[in-house]
Design an enzyme around this catalytic site. Structure first.
Site, PDB file in Angstrom:
ATOM      1  N   TRP A  21      66.943  63.572   3.594  1.00  0.00           N
ATOM      2  CA  TRP A  21      66.207  62.595   2.785  1.00  0.00           C
ATOM      3  C   TRP A  21      64.710  62.766   3.029  1.00  0.00           C
ATOM      4  O   TRP A  21      64.259  62.892   4.162  1.00  0.00           O
ATOM      5  CB  TRP A  21      66.653  61.190   3.172  1.00  0.00           C
ATOM      6  CG  TRP A  21      65.899  60.072   2.529  1.00  0.00           C
ATOM      7  CD1 TRP A  21      65.609  59.924   1.209  1.00  0.00           C
ATOM      8  CD2 TRP A  21      65.362  58.920   3.183  1.00  0.00           C
ATOM      9  NE1 TRP A  21      64.925  58.753   0.992  1.00  0.00           N
ATOM     10  CE2 TRP A  21      64.755  58.114   2.195  1.00  0.00           C
ATOM     11  CE3 TRP A  21      65.345  58.488   4.511  1.00  0.00           C
ATOM     12  CZ2 TRP A  21      64.132  56.898   2.486  1.00  0.00           C
ATOM     13  CZ3 TRP A  21      64.718  57.285   4.799  1.00  0.00           C
ATOM     14  CH2 TRP A  21      64.123  56.497   3.795  1.00  0.00           C
ATOM     15  N   TYR A  54      68.428  62.379  -3.602  1.00  0.00           N
ATOM     16  CA  TYR A  54      67.335  62.878  -2.774  1.00  0.00           C
ATOM     17  C   TYR A  54      66.571  63.980  -3.496  1.00  0.00           C
ATOM     18  O   TYR A  54      67.154  64.983  -3.919  1.00  0.00           O
ATOM     19  CB  TYR A  54      67.846  63.421  -1.437  1.00  0.00           C
ATOM     20  CG  TYR A  54      68.473  62.392  -0.517  1.00  0.00           C
ATOM     21  CD1 TYR A  54      68.332  61.017  -0.741  1.00  0.00           C
ATOM     22  CD2 TYR A  54      69.195  62.793   0.600  1.00  0.00           C
ATOM     23  CE1 TYR A  54      68.907  60.090   0.103  1.00  0.00           C
ATOM     24  CE2 TYR A  54      69.768  61.866   1.464  1.00  0.00           C
ATOM     25  CZ  TYR A  54      69.627  60.516   1.208  1.00  0.00           C
ATOM     26  OH  TYR A  54      70.192  59.599   2.054  1.00  0.00           O
ATOM     27  N   SER A 151      77.582  53.058   2.070  1.00  0.00           N
ATOM     28  CA  SER A 151      76.287  52.936   2.727  1.00  0.00           C
ATOM     29  C   SER A 151      75.661  51.603   2.356  1.00  0.00           C
ATOM     30  O   SER A 151      75.569  51.262   1.170  1.00  0.00           O
ATOM     31  CB  SER A 151      75.357  54.082   2.299  1.00  0.00           C
ATOM     32  OG  SER A 151      74.077  53.958   2.885  1.00  0.00           O
ATOM     33  N   GLN A 176      77.437  53.939   6.331  1.00  0.00           N
ATOM     34  CA  GLN A 176      76.152  54.545   6.678  1.00  0.00           C
ATOM     35  C   GLN A 176      75.049  53.494   6.535  1.00  0.00           C
ATOM     36  O   GLN A 176      74.452  53.326   5.481  1.00  0.00           O
ATOM     37  CB  GLN A 176      75.856  55.755   5.802  1.00  0.00           C
ATOM     38  CG  GLN A 176      74.633  56.538   6.281  1.00  0.00           C
ATOM     39  CD  GLN A 176      74.430  57.831   5.508  1.00  0.00           C
ATOM     40  OE1 GLN A 176      73.352  58.051   4.946  1.00  0.00           O
ATOM     41  NE2 GLN A 176      75.434  58.673   5.465  1.00  0.00           N
ATOM     42  N   TRP A 204      71.508  55.846   9.769  1.00  0.00           N
ATOM     43  CA  TRP A 204      70.282  56.528   9.357  1.00  0.00           C
ATOM     44  C   TRP A 204      69.064  55.803   9.941  1.00  0.00           C
ATOM     45  O   TRP A 204      69.139  54.653  10.322  1.00  0.00           O
ATOM     46  CB  TRP A 204      70.192  56.658   7.838  1.00  0.00           C
ATOM     47  CG  TRP A 204      70.168  55.390   7.028  1.00  0.00           C
ATOM     48  CD1 TRP A 204      71.237  54.668   6.597  1.00  0.00           C
ATOM     49  CD2 TRP A 204      69.009  54.718   6.518  1.00  0.00           C
ATOM     50  NE1 TRP A 204      70.828  53.579   5.858  1.00  0.00           N
ATOM     51  CE2 TRP A 204      69.467  53.588   5.780  1.00  0.00           C
ATOM     52  CE3 TRP A 204      67.640  54.957   6.594  1.00  0.00           C
ATOM     53  CZ2 TRP A 204      68.592  52.711   5.132  1.00  0.00           C
ATOM     54  CZ3 TRP A 204      66.769  54.077   5.950  1.00  0.00           C
ATOM     55  CH2 TRP A 204      67.253  52.977   5.235  1.00  0.00           C
ATOM     56  N   GLY A 285      66.212  63.649  10.812  1.00  0.00           N
ATOM     57  CA  GLY A 285      65.573  64.553   9.869  1.00  0.00           C
ATOM     58  C   GLY A 285      64.470  65.299  10.579  1.00  0.00           C
ATOM     59  O   GLY A 285      64.156  65.010  11.739  1.00  0.00           O
ATOM     60  N   GLN A 291      61.269  69.845  16.180  1.00  0.00           N
ATOM     61  CA  GLN A 291      61.636  68.442  16.245  1.00  0.00           C
ATOM     62  C   GLN A 291      63.138  68.286  16.480  1.00  0.00           C
ATOM     63  O   GLN A 291      63.580  67.398  17.222  1.00  0.00           O
ATOM     64  CB  GLN A 291      61.230  67.734  14.948  1.00  0.00           C
ATOM     65  CG  GLN A 291      59.729  67.639  14.730  1.00  0.00           C
ATOM     66  CD  GLN A 291      59.385  67.109  13.349  1.00  0.00           C
ATOM     67  OE1 GLN A 291      60.012  67.468  12.351  1.00  0.00           O
ATOM     68  NE2 GLN A 291      58.383  66.246  13.286  1.00  0.00           N
ATOM     69  N   ASN A 295      64.930  66.533  19.717  1.00  0.00           N
ATOM     70  CA  ASN A 295      65.799  65.376  19.540  1.00  0.00           C
ATOM     71  C   ASN A 295      67.228  65.653  20.002  1.00  0.00           C
ATOM     72  O   ASN A 295      67.936  64.738  20.440  1.00  0.00           O
ATOM     73  CB  ASN A 295      65.798  64.940  18.076  1.00  0.00           C
ATOM     74  CG  ASN A 295      64.493  64.294  17.664  1.00  0.00           C
ATOM     75  OD1 ASN A 295      63.746  63.799  18.505  1.00  0.00           O
ATOM     76  ND2 ASN A 295      64.192  64.303  16.382  1.00  0.00           N
TER      77      ASN A 295
END
Length: 335
Positions: A21, A54, A151, A176, A204, A285, A291, A295
């Site tokens: 996203w 998206y 979601s 979600q 998310w 993301g 990154q 993470n």
């Protein structure tokens, strides 16, 4: 990387999932997107989440190209349907026509004969739930999806949908929702209902749009390359509610706790989410591969209860816990 069962289903997912996203087909070019997907695979991420809306369907296409050549049986690919994907009156919502057309379009863009979980992106107040669940059942029974999920549905909506899914012999396995140490609205109603039904949480924004990574400082301009500066793809709008100085000041007070645990602030925030047994996976993301590598170090981390209590106490005055906010996420007017 660690792996968890999705609810009470037989599907195993990586506890960190990669989502695209605001990035693929929008914030970053395709070469960078593919590099991020490769980095996700390299750290053991096997679960990939996207949606037809998206980047106006481009995100699905980019992900499909990025995963081309990977062993399909080793991946869990999730996508979603609900938001408008075209100008027509039926190019939106959870009506039968839109669901059955959207799944075929998503599969074509993703370059796969099936998705592992097909999700209702929001609750549709304008379509009978029986029609929606019947269409999802046809998607599953035709082999175009193995499971279904939702979601940002309320506990009541999840219970009603799950009951119909059972009647139709469809495995309803996931929810979600947004969930982080700053956004805890699912804890009092949605999570207990899902736990009872055997529905897992694939959450998310576990870093609250990056705010919990500690990159934003109270009283300071947002970094030029940050999500908060991105007005083109909507990043600046989605993060706005977290950029209050009172929130940023308290997030800054997490730094000593992260140091104490030997983690970055982002890793601390992810580990906080993953400590919740209701969470099967947290979606991350990235705009840069490094990154993801950073993470991923949060996977498998065990936080001491005393440290968690101190973290909760710091954030309590600014953490959002009102369960009514889930209901507000599903539009009541046809857009």
């Amino acid at each position: 990387m660690k792996y968890r069962s999705l609810g009470r289903s037989g599907l195993s997912v990586s506890e960190l999932a990669y989502g695209n996203w605001l990035t693929h087909g929008s914030q970053i070019d395709e070469e960078a997107a593919i590099s991020c997907v490769r980095a996700a695979l390299d750290v053991g991420i096997t679960t990939f989440d996207t949606a037809d809306i998206y980047a106006a369907t481009r995100a699905e296409s980019v992900l499909g190209r990025a995963l081309a050549g990977e062993r399909r049986e080793g991946l869990e690919i999730l996508t979603k349907v609900y938001f408008p994907t075209g100008p027509g009156r039926n190019d939106r919502g959870l009506g039968r026509k839109h669901i059955l057309e959207s799944i075929d379009n998503s599969l074509r863009r993703l370059r796969t004969p099936y998705v592992d979980v097909y999700q209702a992106h929001r609750f549709d107040h304008f379509t009978p739930l029986e029609e929606t669940m019947s269409a999802f059942a046809d998607v599953v029974h035709s082999g175009r999806a193995h499971y279904i999920g939702v979601s940002e549905w309320t506990a009541e909506q999840i219970r009603a949908g799950h009951a119909l899914a059972r009647e139709l012999h469809v495995p309803f396995v996931s929810n979600q929702p947004e969930y982080s140490a700053l956004w805890r609205v699912i804890e009092s109603e949605v999570a207990p209902a899902c736990r009872e039904l055997g529905v897992g949480q694939i959450v998310w924004s576990p870093l609250a749009q990056g705010v919990l990574a500690g990159k934003y400082l109270p009283g300071s301009p947002v970094p030029a390359d940050s999500r908060a500066a991105d007005r083109k793809s909507g990043g600046a709008t989605t993060i706005k509610g977290f950029l209050r100085d009172e929130v940023l000041e308290r997030v800054g007070r997490l730094r000593p706790l992260a140091d104490e645990a030997g983690l970055s602030t982002a890793q601390l925030a992810l580990a906080w989410v993953l400590r919740n047994p209701d969470v099967a996976a947290a979606i991350i993301g990235a705009s840069r591969p490094e990154q993801i590598t950073e993470n991923a170090a949060a996977a498998g981390v065990t936080l001491e209860p005393e440290l968690v209590a101190r973290m909760d106490a710091i954030l309590a005055p600014v953490a959002e816990c009102d369960p009514a906010l889930t209901e507000k996420s599903s539009p009541k007017a046809r857009t």
